[in-house]
Design a protein around this motif. Structure first.
Motif, PDB file in Angstrom:
ATOM      1  N   ARG A 212       0.963  -1.236   0.259  1.00 37.91           N
ATOM      2  CA  ARG A 212       0.089  -0.121   0.063  1.00 37.91           C
ATOM      3  C   ARG A 212       0.868   1.317   0.126  1.00 37.91           C
ATOM      4  O   ARG A 212       1.772   1.654   1.001  1.00 37.91           O
ATOM      5  CB  ARG A 212      -0.756   0.199   1.268  1.00 37.91           C
ATOM      6  CG  ARG A 212      -2.048  -1.185   0.960  1.00 37.91           C
ATOM      7  CD  ARG A 212      -2.919  -0.810   2.247  1.00 37.91           C
ATOM      8  NE  ARG A 212      -4.025  -1.970   1.995  1.00 37.91           N
ATOM      9  CZ  ARG A 212      -5.171  -1.931   1.369  1.00 37.91           C
ATOM     10  NH1 ARG A 212      -5.455  -0.812   0.641  1.00 37.91           N
ATOM     11  NH2 ARG A 212      -6.044  -2.838   1.190  1.00 37.91           N
ATOM     12  N   LYS A 231      -1.114  -0.800  -4.164  1.00 40.39           N
ATOM     13  CA  LYS A 231      -2.505  -0.406  -3.970  1.00 40.39           C
ATOM     14  C   LYS A 231      -2.700   0.935  -3.174  1.00 40.39           C
ATOM     15  O   LYS A 231      -1.979   1.272  -2.516  1.00 40.39           O
ATOM     16  CB  LYS A 231      -3.101  -1.395  -3.163  1.00 40.39           C
ATOM     17  CG  LYS A 231      -3.288  -3.002  -3.640  1.00 40.39           C
ATOM     18  CD  LYS A 231      -4.104  -3.849  -2.833  1.00 40.39           C
ATOM     19  CE  LYS A 231      -3.978  -5.209  -3.378  1.00 40.39           C
ATOM     20  NZ  LYS A 231      -4.757  -6.131  -2.334  1.00 40.39           N
ATOM     21  N   PRO A 350     -10.741   2.049  -4.964  1.00 42.72           N
ATOM     22  CA  PRO A 350      -9.691   1.339  -4.946  1.00 42.72           C
ATOM     23  C   PRO A 350      -8.789   1.248  -6.150  1.00 42.72           C
ATOM     24  O   PRO A 350      -9.527   1.185  -7.284  1.00 42.72           O
ATOM     25  CB  PRO A 350     -10.272   0.013  -4.896  1.00 42.72           C
ATOM     26  CG  PRO A 350     -11.643  -0.175  -5.345  1.00 42.72           C
ATOM     27  CD  PRO A 350     -12.063   1.235  -4.931  1.00 42.72           C
ATOM     28  N   THR A 352      -5.000   0.126  -8.360  1.00 47.37           N
ATOM     29  CA  THR A 352      -3.935  -0.307  -8.410  1.00 47.37           C
ATOM     30  C   THR A 352      -3.010   0.172  -9.467  1.00 47.37           C
ATOM     31  O   THR A 352      -3.476   0.312 -10.488  1.00 47.37           O
ATOM     32  CB  THR A 352      -4.468  -1.934  -8.571  1.00 47.37           C
ATOM     33  OG1 THR A 352      -5.193  -2.485  -7.645  1.00 47.37           O
ATOM     34  CG2 THR A 352      -3.133  -2.892  -8.630  1.00 47.37           C
TER      35      THR A 352
END
Length: 454
Positions: A212, A231, A350, A352
């Motif tokens: 993260r 992430k 979210p 990525t």
């Protein structure tokens, strides 16, 4: 007692230094502001409508300015006959401003005869919503050209182009001026641009256990990344910045993916939902991915393959090739269309980022310190830890302050110790000179004995 105090002070300094050295990377979820973060050292400068009134820009400096609707602004450079110069401008419209297809700026460097040395434009294309975009102008000294070769004053011209239907608000500018190092004698750089390079998609990297990383809000605090799957979360209307060290001979690949919405209605189709851009170490634009569409389901978009970093790339006419002309930190920016929030909610989505840097690092062609146009071991360490440039600078500053404090403390202890030793030596000398049978016998010691521990 003093020995114990001195030991505790030393341990405190060491502990503090260790704590600074162990500062973590930019925390996931930290810095939730959706506004652009300007470099704090940026100096205010006003562009001039007339070139003879232009303010001078200094190499290695960052400036903050602004440009109005339809305005053309001049700034000044003083250049020698050998140095390659780069001036970039980051365009920062206010959130909520209206931009149309083709709106943007053109930045150029021109000599006193108004001959253009080099230029680039930054445009809102396809993804028509306000976000930071960047472009650079350059003056490269060419052996076989008489243009832009003489020393003296040069003009930097920034021109804003907007449709009549676009917003009329001022656009803020972050301007940087950097000079490229001189080539080392005998450096082999090539004189022709490449016409082909590896374009096959690399094998996706394995995600790290702690993957993260929260993006920064500008080039100044861009979060460092290396090869891996990372992430994050992005809010509608927000732009996140990352940076990746890419050395000579290396090639960068990047993909951005948006996770699915958890709302029951997943049928609303939004074109140009996610925009991703790649800029080079001088903050010149390299390439932009085709804006990604979104309908509430997982979606992703990738940058087209760019060539490995090489000095000779500058001889290409295509921006996506010529901008891959030096090593250093390459910047990725990702923006989520504010329209996404109208249909799928304003909560963070979210995100990525998959980044791959391929190839073995080659030697620098420059003489001496390459500055921002090189990749150091410290850069590689920052990329692995996730530190931003701002965090690294803060850590270095804190370490230097602690080292300075430790040095002052050690110096004070030394001075006190020498003072005590001198005082003791004088007392012993006086005691030795006192006739026998007089004075305080309990204080007498043979002259020349070892000094008492302080």
């Amino acid at each position: 007692m003093r020995q114990r105090s001195r030991g505790r002070a030393t341990l405190a300094v060491v502990a503090a230094m260790c704590a600074v050295a162990a500062l973590p990377g930019q925390a996931y979820g930290a810095g939730e502001s959706t506004t652009y973060i300007f470099a704090p050292q940026a100096k205010a400068v006003n562009g001039a409508a007339v070139n003879t009134e232009a303010a001078e820009l200094k190499t290695g400096s960052v400036y903050r300015s602004s440009i109005k609707f339809g305005e053309k602004l001049y700034y000044r450079l003083n250049l020698d006959e050998t140095t390659n110069a780069y001036v970039s401008a980051v365009v920062v419209p206010k959130r909520g401003d209206k931009v149309a297809y083709g709106d943007g700026i053109t930045i150029s460097i021109r000599d006193q005869s108004n001959l253009e040395c080099g230029s680039q434009n930054a445009r809102f294309q396809s993804a028509e919503y306000p976000r930071p975009i960047a472009a650079y102008a350059y003056r490269n000294v060419k052996k076989d050209s008489s243009i832009c070769k003489d020393p003296g004053a040069y003009n930097v011209l920034i021109e804003r182009e907007s449709k009549d239907t676009s917003g009329r608000g001022d656009w803020e500018l972050e301007i940087r001026y950097v000079s490229e190092p001189q080539l080392a004698k005998g450096a082999s750089t090539g004189t022709e641009a490449p016409d082909e390079w590896p374009s096959a998609s690399p094998t996706p990297p394995t995600a790290a256990s702690d993957n993260r990383r929260h993006g920064g809000s500008g080039y100044y605090d861009a979060t460092s990344l290396t090869t891996g799957e990372w992430k994050d979360e992005v809010e509608p209307g927000q732009t996140l910045f990352y940076r990746v060290p890419v050395d000579w001979g290396q090639q960068i690949f990047a993909t951005a993916g948006l996770g699915n919405s958890t709302l029951p209605d997943e049928n609303e189709y939004i074109s140009s939902a996610l925009a991703m851009s790649l800029d080079n170490p001088a903050q010149g634009h390299v390439d932009a991915a085709s804006p990604m569409s979104y309908s509430g389901k997982p979606a992703s978009v990738s940058l087209d393959p760019v060539p490995p970093v090489a000095y000779r790339n500058r001889f290409a006419s295509a921006t996506g090739v010529s901008a891959m002309r030096f090593a250093g930190w390459y910047y990725l920016s990702v923006t989520l269309n504010p329209e996404v929030g109208k249909f799928y909610g304003s909560e963070p989505f979210p995100l990525t980022l998959t980044v791959t840097v391929k190839g073995t690092a080659g030697p620098t062609p420059y003489e001496g310190d390459a500055g921002i146009f090189g990749v150091t071991q410290d850069d590689q360490d920052m990329a692995r830890s996730g530190q931003s440039g701002a965090q690294a600078a803060e850590s270095r500053s804190s370490r230097m302050k602690l080292l300075g404090a430790a040095g002052i403390g050690a110096g004070a202890v030394l001075v006190l110790g020498l003072g005590g030793w001198t005082l003791l030596a004088r007392r012993r000398q006086a005691a030795a000179a006192t006739p026998a049978g007089t004075g305080d016998v309990g204080q007498q010691q043979p002259y020349g004995g070892p000094p008492q521990a302080w």
